[in-house]
Design an enzyme around this catalytic site. Structure first.
Site, PDB file in Angstrom:
ATOM      1  N   ASP A 246       0.811  -1.218   0.000  1.00  0.00           N
ATOM      2  CA  ASP A 246       0.000   0.000   0.000  1.00  0.00           C
ATOM      3  C   ASP A 246       0.847   1.273   0.000  1.00  0.00           C
ATOM      4  O   ASP A 246       0.394   2.314  -0.443  1.00  0.00           O
ATOM      5  CB  ASP A 246      -0.936   0.005   1.221  1.00  0.00           C
ATOM      6  CG  ASP A 246      -2.067  -1.004   1.081  1.00  0.00           C
ATOM      7  OD1 ASP A 246      -2.531  -1.218  -0.055  1.00  0.00           O
ATOM      8  OD2 ASP A 246      -2.493  -1.571   2.093  1.00  0.00           O
TER       9      ASP A 246
ATOM     10  N   GLY B 151      -0.103   8.593   1.282  1.00  0.00           N
ATOM     11  CA  GLY B 151      -0.501  10.010   1.291  1.00  0.00           C
ATOM     12  C   GLY B 151      -1.810  10.305   0.584  1.00  0.00           C
ATOM     13  O   GLY B 151      -2.717  10.905   1.176  1.00  0.00           O
TER      14      GLY B 151
ATOM     15  N   ASN C 135     -10.344  -1.000   0.710  1.00  0.00           N
ATOM     16  CA  ASN C 135     -11.320  -1.477   1.690  1.00  0.00           C
ATOM     17  C   ASN C 135     -10.884  -1.280   3.133  1.00  0.00           C
ATOM     18  O   ASN C 135     -11.701  -1.048   4.013  1.00  0.00           O
ATOM     19  CB  ASN C 135     -11.629  -2.956   1.441  1.00  0.00           C
ATOM     20  CG  ASN C 135     -10.375  -3.816   1.331  1.00  0.00           C
ATOM     21  OD1 ASN C 135      -9.449  -3.478   0.587  1.00  0.00           O
ATOM     22  ND2 ASN C 135     -10.322  -4.913   2.049  1.00  0.00           N
ATOM     23  N   TYR C 136      -9.578  -1.372   3.399  1.00  0.00           N
ATOM     24  CA  TYR C 136      -9.091  -1.294   4.776  1.00  0.00           C
ATOM     25  C   TYR C 136      -8.784   0.132   5.194  1.00  0.00           C
ATOM     26  O   TYR C 136      -8.272   0.924   4.414  1.00  0.00           O
ATOM     27  CB  TYR C 136      -7.823  -2.130   4.949  1.00  0.00           C
ATOM     28  CG  TYR C 136      -8.125  -3.505   5.475  1.00  0.00           C
ATOM     29  CD1 TYR C 136      -8.505  -3.677   6.798  1.00  0.00           C
ATOM     30  CD2 TYR C 136      -8.066  -4.620   4.662  1.00  0.00           C
ATOM     31  CE1 TYR C 136      -8.816  -4.931   7.293  1.00  0.00           C
ATOM     32  CE2 TYR C 136      -8.371  -5.883   5.145  1.00  0.00           C
ATOM     33  CZ  TYR C 136      -8.740  -6.026   6.464  1.00  0.00           C
ATOM     34  OH  TYR C 136      -9.049  -7.266   6.949  1.00  0.00           O
ATOM     35  N   ASP C 137      -9.052   0.420   6.468  1.00  0.00           N
ATOM     36  CA  ASP C 137      -8.640   1.689   7.073  1.00  0.00           C
ATOM     37  C   ASP C 137      -7.585   1.386   8.130  1.00  0.00           C
ATOM     38  O   ASP C 137      -7.791   0.505   8.972  1.00  0.00           O
ATOM     39  CB  ASP C 137      -9.829   2.384   7.742  1.00  0.00           C
ATOM     40  CG  ASP C 137     -10.915   2.757   6.749  1.00  0.00           C
ATOM     41  OD1 ASP C 137     -11.471   1.840   6.116  1.00  0.00           O
ATOM     42  OD2 ASP C 137     -11.208   3.951   6.603  1.00  0.00           O
TER      43      ASP C 137
ATOM     44  N   HIS D 281      -5.623 -13.575   5.075  1.00  0.00           N
ATOM     45  CA  HIS D 281      -4.583 -12.631   4.648  1.00  0.00           C
ATOM     46  C   HIS D 281      -3.772 -12.166   5.849  1.00  0.00           C
ATOM     47  O   HIS D 281      -4.110 -12.439   6.997  1.00  0.00           O
ATOM     48  CB  HIS D 281      -5.221 -11.429   3.948  1.00  0.00           C
ATOM     49  CG  HIS D 281      -6.156 -10.654   4.808  1.00  0.00           C
ATOM     50  ND1 HIS D 281      -7.440 -11.076   5.086  1.00  0.00           N
ATOM     51  CD2 HIS D 281      -6.006  -9.504   5.504  1.00  0.00           C
ATOM     52  CE1 HIS D 281      -8.035 -10.220   5.884  1.00  0.00           C
ATOM     53  NE2 HIS D 281      -7.181  -9.252   6.171  1.00  0.00           N
TER      54      HIS D 281
ATOM     55  N   HIS E 232      -1.427  -8.624   7.387  1.00  0.00           N
ATOM     56  CA  HIS E 232      -1.073  -7.200   7.257  1.00  0.00           C
ATOM     57  C   HIS E 232       0.290  -7.024   7.903  1.00  0.00           C
ATOM     58  O   HIS E 232       0.444  -7.321   9.095  1.00  0.00           O
ATOM     59  CB  HIS E 232      -2.056  -6.305   8.019  1.00  0.00           C
ATOM     60  CG  HIS E 232      -3.473  -6.414   7.574  1.00  0.00           C
ATOM     61  ND1 HIS E 232      -4.056  -5.521   6.716  1.00  0.00           N
ATOM     62  CD2 HIS E 232      -4.437  -7.314   7.872  1.00  0.00           C
ATOM     63  CE1 HIS E 232      -5.317  -5.853   6.502  1.00  0.00           C
ATOM     64  NE2 HIS E 232      -5.581  -6.951   7.199  1.00  0.00           N
TER      65      HIS E 232
ATOM     66  N   ILE F  52      22.496   4.461  13.247  1.00  0.00           N
ATOM     67  CA  ILE F  52      21.751   3.280  12.788  1.00  0.00           C
ATOM     68  C   ILE F  52      20.256   3.568  12.652  1.00  0.00           C
ATOM     69  O   ILE F  52      19.727   4.510  13.241  1.00  0.00           O
ATOM     70  CB  ILE F  52      21.950   2.058  13.716  1.00  0.00           C
ATOM     71  CG1 ILE F  52      21.553   2.388  15.167  1.00  0.00           C
ATOM     72  CG2 ILE F  52      23.400   1.571  13.642  1.00  0.00           C
ATOM     73  CD1 ILE F  52      21.634   1.187  16.119  1.00  0.00           C
TER      74      ILE F  52
ATOM     75  N   HIS G  75      -4.813 -12.677   9.731  1.00  0.00           N
ATOM     76  CA  HIS G  75      -6.251 -12.422   9.843  1.00  0.00           C
ATOM     77  C   HIS G  75      -7.092 -13.549   9.254  1.00  0.00           C
ATOM     78  O   HIS G  75      -7.153 -13.725   8.051  1.00  0.00           O
ATOM     79  CB  HIS G  75      -6.568 -11.090   9.159  1.00  0.00           C
ATOM     80  CG  HIS G  75      -7.937 -10.566   9.477  1.00  0.00           C
ATOM     81  ND1 HIS G  75      -8.385  -9.344   9.055  1.00  0.00           N
ATOM     82  CD2 HIS G  75      -8.967 -11.105  10.189  1.00  0.00           C
ATOM     83  CE1 HIS G  75      -9.628  -9.173   9.480  1.00  0.00           C
ATOM     84  NE2 HIS G  75      -9.997 -10.223  10.162  1.00  0.00           N
TER      85      HIS G  75
END
Lengths: 662, 662
Positions: free
Chosen positions: B319, B326, B406-408, B462, B464, B613, B623
């Site tokens: 994403d 942004g 679809n995801y927030d 899936h 994340h 560093i 999920h």
């Protein structure tokens, strides 16, 4: 004198008069505690003997009787009210069941196994005052250039370290220096070891092995009134208010809020006990109230220190079973422990002489809004409009705080309208430190079993293991524990070569259900009710999601503290429901030998499939102290979440009206 | 037209006039974005060619120049202001450095390696409209009994699946059905796969492989206005107010609050960027402001789905690098995303044609009080008094929300007066589901790559993975990474047989510093400044404490998505600071091949001891969807804490005046 009904009790009776249906899981009231004392005192066996009350608590009614009563409180009779009492008398440990309904002793047996019941507050206080009249100790204090009036002593469990024959009821006494500071734990009188006989109330062993400086008082006092400028960082206060009032109601010990209903009780061992937590969903789930938790509480707090030297090896504390979390429950204060919109509940326990003691404001309950949403989505693909939809997250927090000597534990149970329960334990308070000659880290050579956190002050390495007893009844008692393992898989061909899938394994016996969470997250941990299917055909379930603090014990299997706390080798265990298996470290923890704890019970490897099961989950913190932990430690939290998984037909929050629309 | 200064820009200039010292890490302003466009457009090379702006951002000034400026902003000159721009023109990818101080193109090179820059919003929109004029698609829609006007299409990255020759810039287009619901993601037009050429803007492949029902609209709409009684659970609102005002001030992009100061910027790739975070302690630490973080941001959000079938295998989303966080940053709203006491900041990025776009209220900043204390202690051993002392916990939260289709994702940075920073990512929004014939779990046989969450609706399995770039400068840039391992030890004799101790290992090279946190908590993870010692002689440090969500990728090493996201095999990596290593998945993520990502850089095994560093930490959620995730998912949070460890001389909160005394 004790039998007299004081005005305080009269007041209490007038309050109880308004409770139409006392709950069968209600904790013992002060008048019931007094009755228990009177019933036992007047029984022929005990009438003329000195005796001490080491545990007085509700003898939980039969679970089926409680469930039957719950299903129809107005029709079903309340189950028989009994108390369970552990006494010491005549050098023996007695287990007594008192029938409060009929004011009689229902049963009496002697405990003949290993271990002793929890200490009474009074006996610990009595032995803590012994050193002040003990000449060698007074000389030791003088030798250290400390004023005796500034010395404070306290008693700790001595543990069990391999002796075959059961020893006397002994404790260790350690002393500290207050005076210019209230932070006595930062100023140990190092090098002195005393053993005391708890029943003879005498010092039986005294060693002054080495003299090291008492760390300075300067910089240890944490009271605001003692701070000098420059002052520390400061945010602006955030005030909370509930313009529409509080969303919860407390009816006796039952709390009703949003879609939740649960019962709060107080026990001298566990402190807060959450019972009969049930939840209702909206829409298709509407009107159906289903159980989630039958009974849940902190069963033990095991804190082993890692300094094996003469003065420290025994510092392996079982704060629940040896001391009880109840007597050390803090009286919570608004704007100190709980926000302005909190309500409070008192707790009661029996002292060593059997009299009731009130712990004012032992729990608080409040609605929390931390500025978050419970869900949100922005949709930009619909032509001509941007949809942004969300619901504010307001949860209900039940909090209790136990101060186990130097450490303070904040135990939170956060109920969410989503059906989740977030359970957390946060550590604060002061370290347990060892005095040392060292004033700078550069001087240190060799193993110190800790870190230099202030001049002359070693913060000793240690762990905190907090074990929860979680009697989940997901949509009713017959539940199964399922490990949904994530199994990497290969495709037979095509652009993708791999994926993962889920292999659900239902635990048949206890051995299948011992999980070391920190050995990798191999699985989703589920409790399901195989008989309670959603309309879609999925079994109703709840997930246990581990959060921060997943340490397990690193002590050797053959080491005595580890034998006693062998359940700390894995985070998760599942047992079939057994009314007698409440206390993870066993019923007699002082000088216990590991023959009556969760790991021992689990060795029977009983069937746990599609039956009434209990989960045991241990939060584990491994603590390397640092300078920021001095003189008081910033809060460090860990915990886990119980989250619905196919328990509702859909997300129960969809049909929640947002506040802005309300 | 584009060169014209609009009233909007005039307004902006009038605001900037008040910034006495713009910060060298400030994000590009709208006028600077316009200037960049103008400078490039007017350069001889590009003046006459069609071109698209794929990335326009601050070309970070040399770190030493920034640190030099920071140490004395009024004396040191601001470093040269440059922008870094990636263009597509003439079928090639151009990297351009624009010198904004001198209004010139400072450098220009062609990217000849693998991969393409992130998509522009415009090109994705353009290809998403192609199906509506494509006869086979119109036929497919008709065949499914769906009205074309209710269909909404959207484009996804096609990925790389092993082709040796670099392909064209292609994307996949998938379509959904809205109509009676705004929750189009719950209603996929399953079975149709389209590939489109992004630069030719044409459909290059079309397959209608199978027809399954479009899941019903009923029950999918999440808008409050569409809900029917019975309504869902509801708490009472909790209102927050700050009677003494807000405790923070925003000066340009710099936030000052309590003992913290930090800078907030906006980048089209990362969204929120936190820079130059520094903290001051009280007492002995008073007046000394020391750095903690030089620059920190979400570098990538990798979301692989586990259905390898024809329609789903490519659903492996980056994403950040493919789409940019942004452009999909939500405009936050009071009482929806942030509480009433929040302040907001806007963000700006360049569209495909190089023009500035405003993201209104891209971040919010607020003081949070959740009813907790930052520390407490009750002391009952002092004769004649009970001491209870505590400090209220008010923290500062910086929040941004990105809606990746679809995801927030709710990204929070919570600063605490204790010196801790709690960094969290919470998932909500809607699932990505596959339509199916199944309406009940009992009907299912064979591998579905997901779970039935509603009739005809499979929630596909899936992960994340959210990777943070954390350039810690603990008390300055020269830092070391230390694994403080917990080592079980045996005693030589005495009552205790075992304990654990700490074996601190300083990582010398990158290979020493790759940590799989979920393979057991073997160590405390520390960043120390070996040269910055406390008075007590301890090296100033910060711990990284993993919280919930510690999944790592389970894809095979030879699978293409895993080759591209090979850094998801471990949670923690450490690299030496290198200005060009900002994006964990590489600079050209669309069709990337893993030859320019964190794992590839780390293979060089550079020295990382006592030097500047960068830590990279990945939060991982695995999920398995459930019915509660339908039609919108309740928030699920994970994260980690950066916590001072011998950074201050003592707990900095001791000298904080409690609100009740203030």
């Amino acid at each position: 004198m004790r039998g007299k009904i004081t005005p305080f009790f009269l007041l209490f009776f007038s309050v109880i008069f308004f409770f139409a249906h006392p709950h069968p899981l209600d904790p013992l009231t002060p008048s019931e505690i007094s009755s228990i004392r009177r019933i036992i005192r007047s029984s022929p066996f005990f009438s003329s003997k000195p005796l001490a009350f080491h545990y007085v608590g509700l003898d939980e009614p039969d679970k089926l009787a409680v469930l039957s009563w719950q299903s129809n409180p107005s029709a079903a009779p309340l189950p028989l009210l009994r108390a369970f009492v552990i006494l010491r008398s005549g050098g023996r440990t007695h287990e007594i069941s008192v029938d409060l309904t009929n004011s009689s002793v229902a049963s009496h047996r002697l405990h003949t196994g290993h271990g002793y019941p929890m200490f009474t507050v009074a006996e610990l206080a009595a032995v803590s005052s012994l050193p002040f009249n003990y000449t060698p100790f007074v000389e030791s204090v003088k030798k250290r250039g400390v004023e005796l009036k500034n010395v404070i002593c306290t008693a700790f469990a001595a543990g069990w370290h391999g002796n075959a024959k059961q020893g006397r009821r002994v404790a260790k006494v350690q002393c500290f220096v207050a005076g210019e500071t209230v932070n006595l734990y930062m100023r140990p009188l190092e090098g002195i070891t005393m053993a005391v006989d708890l029943e003879a109330t005498e010092i039986i062993n005294y060693v002054d092995r080495l003299v090291v400086p008492v760390p300075a008082a300067a910089g240890t006092d944490y009271r605001a009134s003692r701070q000098m400028p420059p002052f520390g960082p400061r945010a602006k206060p955030v005030a909370v208010a509930q313009p529409q009032g509080k969303g919860f109601a407390i009816d006796g010990c039952v709390v009703r809020w949003a879609n939740w209903e649960f019962h709060m009780g107080f026990d001298v061992w566990a402190g807060l006990v959450i019972s009969a937590a049930s939840v209702v969903g909206p829409g298709e789930d509407s009107g159906v109230r289903r159980s989630v938790l039958y009974r849940a509480f902190v069963s033990e707090v095991f804190v082993p220190y890692m300094d094996p030297s003469e003065e420290w090896y025994y510092k392996v504390f079982f704060d629940g079973g040896e001391y009880g979390l109840g007597p050390y429950t803090a009286s919570l204060e608004t704007m100190i422990d709980c926000p302005a919109n909190a309500e409070f509940m008192d707790g009661y326990y029996a002292t060593g002489d059997g009299s009731p003691v009130k712990v004012s404001r032992a729990f608080c309950v409040f609605e929390r809004y931390a500025g978050d949403t419970s869900w949100r989505h922005t949709e930009t693909l619909i032509p001509g409009e941007v949809v942004t939809e969300a619901r504010e997250e307001v949860s209900l927090v039940v909090r209790t705080v136990t101060t186990s000597a130097n450490y303070d534990y904040v135990f939170d149970w956060e109920f969410k309208t989503s059906g989740s329960i977030k359970i957390s334990a946060a550590l604060t308070g002061t370290l347990e430190v060892r005095a040392t000659d060292y004033t700078n880290a550069d001087q240190i050579s060799g193993e110190q079993y800790g870190t230099l956190v202030a001049p002359n002050t070693i913060g000793v390495l240690h762990d905190h293991f907090i074990t929860y007893h979680l009697d989940l009844d997901v949509a009713g008692p017959p539940n199964s524990f399922v490990k949904a393992r994530f199994r990497p898989a290969r495709t037979g061909g095509g652009p993708r070569k791999s994926y993962w899938t889920v292999a659900a394994e239902t635990a048949r016996t206890e051995a299948d259900a011992r999980v070391k969470v920190s050995a990798g997250p191999p699985a989703e941990l589920l409790v399901v009710n195989p008989a309670a299917k959603t309309k879609l055909g999925n079994a109703a379930g709840y997930r246990l999601i581990p959060g921060a603090a997943v340490a397990t014990s690193l002590l050797s299997d053959d080491d005595y503290p580890q034998i006693r706390a062998s359940f700390t080798r894995k985070q998760l265990w599942v047992t079939p429901y057994n009314k007698s298996e409440k206390w993870v470290s066993g019923l007699y923890v002082d000088q216990s030998r590991g023959d009556d704890n969760l790991a021992a019970w689990s060795m029977r490897n009983r069937a746990i499939e599609n039956t009434d099961i209990v989960l045991w989950y241990t939060i584990g913190f491994r603590h390397i102290p640092c300078q920021e932990d001095f003189p008081v430690m910033p809060m460090l939290a860990g915990g886990f979440e119980l989250r619905p998984f196919n328990f509702f037909e859909t997300n129960p929050l969809i049909k929640t009206v947002p506040f802005s629309k309300g």
